[in-house]
Motif scaffolding. Sequence first.
Motif, PDB file in Angstrom:
ATOM      1  N   ASN A 399      54.629  39.924  45.724  1.00  0.00           N
ATOM      2  CA  ASN A 399      53.638  40.720  45.005  1.00  0.00           C
ATOM      3  C   ASN A 399      52.618  39.865  44.270  1.00  0.00           C
ATOM      4  O   ASN A 399      51.452  40.234  44.153  1.00  0.00           O
ATOM      5  CB  ASN A 399      54.332  41.673  44.016  1.00  0.00           C
ATOM      6  N   ASN A 400      53.050  38.726  43.744  1.00  0.00           N
ATOM      7  CA  ASN A 400      52.089  37.898  43.031  1.00  0.00           C
ATOM      8  C   ASN A 400      51.063  37.306  44.002  1.00  0.00           C
ATOM      9  O   ASN A 400      49.881  37.192  43.689  1.00  0.00           O
ATOM     10  CB  ASN A 400      52.786  36.785  42.260  1.00  0.00           C
ATOM     11  N   ALA A 401      51.516  36.912  45.193  1.00  0.00           N
ATOM     12  CA  ALA A 401      50.603  36.426  46.219  1.00  0.00           C
ATOM     13  C   ALA A 401      49.624  37.531  46.616  1.00  0.00           C
ATOM     14  O   ALA A 401      48.437  37.277  46.840  1.00  0.00           O
ATOM     15  CB  ALA A 401      51.386  35.937  47.439  1.00  0.00           C
ATOM     16  N   LEU A 402      50.129  38.755  46.681  1.00  0.00           N
ATOM     17  CA  LEU A 402      49.259  39.883  47.005  1.00  0.00           C
ATOM     18  C   LEU A 402      48.205  40.071  45.921  1.00  0.00           C
ATOM     19  O   LEU A 402      47.026  40.295  46.207  1.00  0.00           O
ATOM     20  CB  LEU A 402      50.092  41.160  47.162  1.00  0.00           C
ATOM     21  N   ASP A 403      48.606  39.966  44.651  1.00  0.00           N
ATOM     22  CA  ASP A 403      47.651  40.112  43.559  1.00  0.00           C
ATOM     23  C   ASP A 403      46.591  39.011  43.600  1.00  0.00           C
ATOM     24  O   ASP A 403      45.418  39.251  43.301  1.00  0.00           O
ATOM     25  CB  ASP A 403      48.373  40.107  42.222  1.00  0.00           C
ATOM     26  N   SER A 404      46.990  37.790  43.963  1.00  0.00           N
ATOM     27  CA  SER A 404      46.017  36.700  44.095  1.00  0.00           C
ATOM     28  C   SER A 404      45.039  37.005  45.218  1.00  0.00           C
ATOM     29  O   SER A 404      43.822  36.787  45.084  1.00  0.00           O
ATOM     30  CB  SER A 404      46.734  35.375  44.368  1.00  0.00           C
ATOM     31  N   PHE A 405      45.551  37.507  46.319  1.00  0.00           N
ATOM     32  CA  PHE A 405      44.697  37.856  47.459  1.00  0.00           C
ATOM     33  C   PHE A 405      43.721  38.971  47.093  1.00  0.00           C
ATOM     34  O   PHE A 405      42.537  38.928  47.456  1.00  0.00           O
ATOM     35  CB  PHE A 405      45.576  38.284  48.637  1.00  0.00           C
ATOM     36  N   ILE A 406      44.195  39.949  46.350  1.00  0.00           N
ATOM     37  CA  ILE A 406      43.327  41.042  45.905  1.00  0.00           C
ATOM     38  C   ILE A 406      42.184  40.489  45.058  1.00  0.00           C
ATOM     39  O   ILE A 406      41.032  40.913  45.188  1.00  0.00           O
ATOM     40  CB  ILE A 406      44.136  42.092  45.130  1.00  0.00           C
ATOM     41  N   GLU A 407      42.487  39.522  44.194  1.00  0.00           N
ATOM     42  CA  GLU A 407      41.440  38.914  43.378  1.00  0.00           C
ATOM     43  C   GLU A 407      40.444  38.147  44.244  1.00  0.00           C
ATOM     44  O   GLU A 407      39.248  38.096  43.934  1.00  0.00           O
ATOM     45  CB  GLU A 407      42.058  37.988  42.327  1.00  0.00           C
ATOM     46  N   ALA A 408      40.919  37.552  45.334  1.00  0.00           N
ATOM     47  CA  ALA A 408      40.014  36.870  46.265  1.00  0.00           C
ATOM     48  C   ALA A 408      39.067  37.877  46.916  1.00  0.00           C
ATOM     49  O   ALA A 408      37.877  37.601  47.105  1.00  0.00           O
ATOM     50  CB  ALA A 408      40.819  36.115  47.324  1.00  0.00           C
ATOM     51  N   LEU A 409      39.593  39.048  47.259  1.00  0.00           N
ATOM     52  CA  LEU A 409      38.742  40.090  47.839  1.00  0.00           C
ATOM     53  C   LEU A 409      37.736  40.600  46.817  1.00  0.00           C
ATOM     54  O   LEU A 409      36.592  40.924  47.161  1.00  0.00           O
ATOM     55  CB  LEU A 409      39.601  41.244  48.356  1.00  0.00           C
ATOM     56  N   LEU A 410      38.164  40.682  45.555  1.00  0.00           N
ATOM     57  CA  LEU A 410      37.242  41.074  44.496  1.00  0.00           C
ATOM     58  C   LEU A 410      36.120  40.043  44.364  1.00  0.00           C
ATOM     59  O   LEU A 410      34.932  40.407  44.251  1.00  0.00           O
ATOM     60  CB  LEU A 410      37.998  41.194  43.168  1.00  0.00           C
ATOM     61  N   PHE A 411      36.483  38.778  44.377  1.00  0.00           N
ATOM     62  CA  PHE A 411      35.494  37.711  44.313  1.00  0.00           C
ATOM     63  C   PHE A 411      34.525  37.806  45.488  1.00  0.00           C
ATOM     64  O   PHE A 411      33.304  37.717  45.316  1.00  0.00           O
ATOM     65  CB  PHE A 411      36.204  36.357  44.314  1.00  0.00           C
ATOM     66  N   GLN A 412      35.057  38.012  46.672  1.00  0.00           N
ATOM     67  CA  GLN A 412      34.214  38.095  47.870  1.00  0.00           C
ATOM     68  C   GLN A 412      33.236  39.259  47.774  1.00  0.00           C
ATOM     69  O   GLN A 412      32.049  39.123  48.088  1.00  0.00           O
ATOM     70  CB  GLN A 412      35.088  38.240  49.113  1.00  0.00           C
ATOM     71  N   ASP A 413      33.724  40.380  47.312  1.00  0.00           N
ATOM     72  CA  ASP A 413      32.863  41.554  47.182  1.00  0.00           C
ATOM     73  C   ASP A 413      31.759  41.304  46.160  1.00  0.00           C
ATOM     74  O   ASP A 413      30.589  41.628  46.381  1.00  0.00           O
ATOM     75  CB  ASP A 413      33.709  42.758  46.760  1.00  0.00           C
ATOM     76  N   ALA A 414      32.119  40.689  45.019  1.00  0.00           N
ATOM     77  CA  ALA A 414      31.133  40.420  43.975  1.00  0.00           C
ATOM     78  C   ALA A 414      30.110  39.386  44.432  1.00  0.00           C
ATOM     79  O   ALA A 414      28.914  39.500  44.123  1.00  0.00           O
ATOM     80  CB  ALA A 414      31.839  39.948  42.708  1.00  0.00           C
ATOM     81  N   VAL A 415      30.557  38.369  45.164  1.00  0.00           N
ATOM     82  CA  VAL A 415      29.625  37.363  45.677  1.00  0.00           C
ATOM     83  C   VAL A 415      28.616  38.011  46.628  1.00  0.00           C
ATOM     84  O   VAL A 415      27.414  37.728  46.557  1.00  0.00           O
ATOM     85  CB  VAL A 415      30.379  36.226  46.398  1.00  0.00           C
ATOM     86  N   ASN A 416      29.102  38.871  47.505  1.00  0.00           N
ATOM     87  CA  ASN A 416      28.195  39.567  48.430  1.00  0.00           C
ATOM     88  C   ASN A 416      27.154  40.379  47.668  1.00  0.00           C
ATOM     89  O   ASN A 416      25.971  40.403  48.031  1.00  0.00           O
ATOM     90  CB  ASN A 416      28.995  40.475  49.362  1.00  0.00           C
ATOM     91  N   LYS A 417      27.586  41.046  46.609  1.00  0.00           N
ATOM     92  CA  LYS A 417      26.666  41.871  45.826  1.00  0.00           C
ATOM     93  C   LYS A 417      25.688  41.008  45.041  1.00  0.00           C
ATOM     94  O   LYS A 417      24.498  41.335  44.915  1.00  0.00           O
ATOM     95  CB  LYS A 417      27.451  42.788  44.890  1.00  0.00           C
ATOM     96  N   ALA A 418      26.173  39.883  44.513  1.00  0.00           N
ATOM     97  CA  ALA A 418      25.289  38.976  43.791  1.00  0.00           C
ATOM     98  C   ALA A 418      24.274  38.355  44.741  1.00  0.00           C
ATOM     99  O   ALA A 418      23.078  38.239  44.418  1.00  0.00           O
ATOM    100  CB  ALA A 418      26.111  37.888  43.102  1.00  0.00           C
ATOM    101  N   ALA A 419      24.729  37.971  45.921  1.00  0.00           N
ATOM    102  CA  ALA A 419      23.838  37.363  46.904  1.00  0.00           C
ATOM    103  C   ALA A 419      22.756  38.334  47.358  1.00  0.00           C
ATOM    104  O   ALA A 419      21.620  37.942  47.653  1.00  0.00           O
ATOM    105  CB  ALA A 419      24.639  36.868  48.100  1.00  0.00           C
ATOM    106  N   ALA A 420      23.113  39.604  47.388  1.00  0.00           N
ATOM    107  CA  ALA A 420      22.146  40.625  47.823  1.00  0.00           C
ATOM    108  C   ALA A 420      20.961  40.753  46.876  1.00  0.00           C
ATOM    109  O   ALA A 420      19.919  41.288  47.254  1.00  0.00           O
ATOM    110  CB  ALA A 420      22.860  41.969  47.971  1.00  0.00           C
ATOM    111  N   THR A 421      21.113  40.241  45.656  1.00  0.00           N
ATOM    112  CA  THR A 421      19.989  40.291  44.701  1.00  0.00           C
ATOM    113  C   THR A 421      18.960  39.216  45.000  1.00  0.00           C
ATOM    114  O   THR A 421      17.859  39.232  44.446  1.00  0.00           O
ATOM    115  CB  THR A 421      20.482  40.105  43.259  1.00  0.00           C
ATOM    116  N   GLY A 422      19.328  38.251  45.848  1.00  0.00           N
ATOM    117  CA  GLY A 422      18.414  37.181  46.212  1.00  0.00           C
ATOM    118  C   GLY A 422      18.748  35.852  45.586  1.00  0.00           C
ATOM    119  O   GLY A 422      18.304  34.811  46.058  1.00  0.00           O
ATOM    120  N   THR A 423      19.531  35.860  44.522  1.00  0.00           N
ATOM    121  CA  THR A 423      19.922  34.621  43.853  1.00  0.00           C
ATOM    122  C   THR A 423      21.405  34.655  43.525  1.00  0.00           C
ATOM    123  O   THR A 423      21.894  35.603  42.907  1.00  0.00           O
ATOM    124  CB  THR A 423      19.135  34.411  42.545  1.00  0.00           C
ATOM    125  N   LEU A 424      22.095  33.608  43.953  1.00  0.00           N
ATOM    126  CA  LEU A 424      23.528  33.511  43.683  1.00  0.00           C
ATOM    127  C   LEU A 424      23.780  32.356  42.719  1.00  0.00           C
ATOM    128  O   LEU A 424      23.414  31.217  42.978  1.00  0.00           O
ATOM    129  CB  LEU A 424      24.302  33.277  44.983  1.00  0.00           C
TER     130      LEU A 424
END
Length: 495
Positions: A399-424
């Motif tokens: 479960n802890n590995a799963l929680d770490s993976f979920i946070e990685a997906l959160l990071f990925q989603d946020a990076v995509n959204k930040a990049a969509a603004t034109g500046t990361l």
Amino acid sequence: GNEVVEGTGVRPNSEGPGRGGTGRRIPRRTRLAGVITALLAAVLLAAGCSSSSSSSSGSTSTSAAAATSAPASGTGSTPATTGASPVASAAGTDVGLTATTMKVGIIADVNNPLVPGLFQDSVNAIKAWAAGVNASGGLAGRQVVVDFCDGQLNPNATTNCVIKACQNDFALVGTSANALEDLSDIDGCKNAQGKPIGIANLAAFAFVPEACDPDTYLLAGLGSYCATAKQAQPTSVVPVGDTRYLVAHNQGLHGIWLYDSDDPTFKLTVLPNLAAESNVGIKADGKGFYALSGAAPQSALTPFIQQVKASGSTFVYDDTTTANMVLLRREAQLQGVNSVKVWECNSGCYDPSFYKQGGATVNGTYAMLLELPYLSDYKVNPTLDKLITALGGVNNFNNNALDSFIEALLFQDAVNKAAATGTLNRQTLFTALNDEHSFTADGIVGPTNVGGRVGPTCEVLVQLQNGVWNRVDPVTPGTFDCSAANNATIKYAAS
């Protein structure tokens, strides 16, 4: 007395960690001050906590699939909450970020004398996530590089890891560090322009006060508690969907709750959870809530089982460690206790090792999960299936590995959204994370308001039946009980 306020759903700035507690900002005090047994218990607790008492609900009606999320939606080859990353590279550089690479740090306790290899599975999960992203073209046009730093269950080593990450990495992802004590190194971290804007800390778990830190992001949001922590009776929003189900299916439940005493911060968020459960309809026997070291031997459990026996208790919840739950069940068997209808453990027990430790004695144990039950549901969730396949199967996962993976997906989603603004950069990443109000990790969790520091409403109740963890509510793979009644608001002072 402590006031209970019936809620009708999750609201902004509310809380809802899984059992064992998590929270977000308050002056930090040293937690791991040289007590080896206490540290070991805290470690075992962190390795898998989150269960029934951290959600909320004030209703006693059944929660049977009242509202379920759709099965996992991500079907792309790259694990991501928004599908493949943008094809073009977004402009922007910062610490750990160039035009072609993105360095992320993971601080995890691995090499240590107490539990060797403790969070190695979490490190492996983050590396597998990065490999999957890179194989599909990278993230925001960049290849992801994972910097692992071993916290070693040591405050000094962990602090050095934070300082190193601040100087070299774009963000911290999947943090699994019990001895993370100095939040100033996170909050005062300077960006490429020398401004102390902080470094995003996407943590698999965190205890108060780390969990109340504004630069820390985790699914078990404690916004309500953190905002009111200095009040005489802080307000908590906690998950009790499992309790609603158990009360509806077992009339007249009464019994005791055990919570971990090894870290004084645990009770701040755990006791409101337990009190909310009791208010849902489980009568307390004796003192009701009992502090217990997660490292206690079986002989120390005798008084608790004697209380259960004297009261004819029908409910027992152990929120300490998996090993402790095994010993508790053995002690009950030794003393001939047969009145208990419901034995419940935190999500740390949801692991094949639980049955290996306890055998048939621990059959019937319930646990509440805020994520999909990975032992079975990876088969219906493409993102989870890909990860577990890459790691070589469910026996190399927890479960802890799963929680770490979920946070990685959160990071990925946020990076995509930040990049969509034109500046990361770090600042746009913070903006994107604060705007994550319905994060699902490709269906691995129910919609969660991470940016608002609101814990999940969606839950799954599982039970160990003949050595196999099975879904109890809801029974359909890939779904959650997302009833608004799963969240209850309680004003409670943990004295």
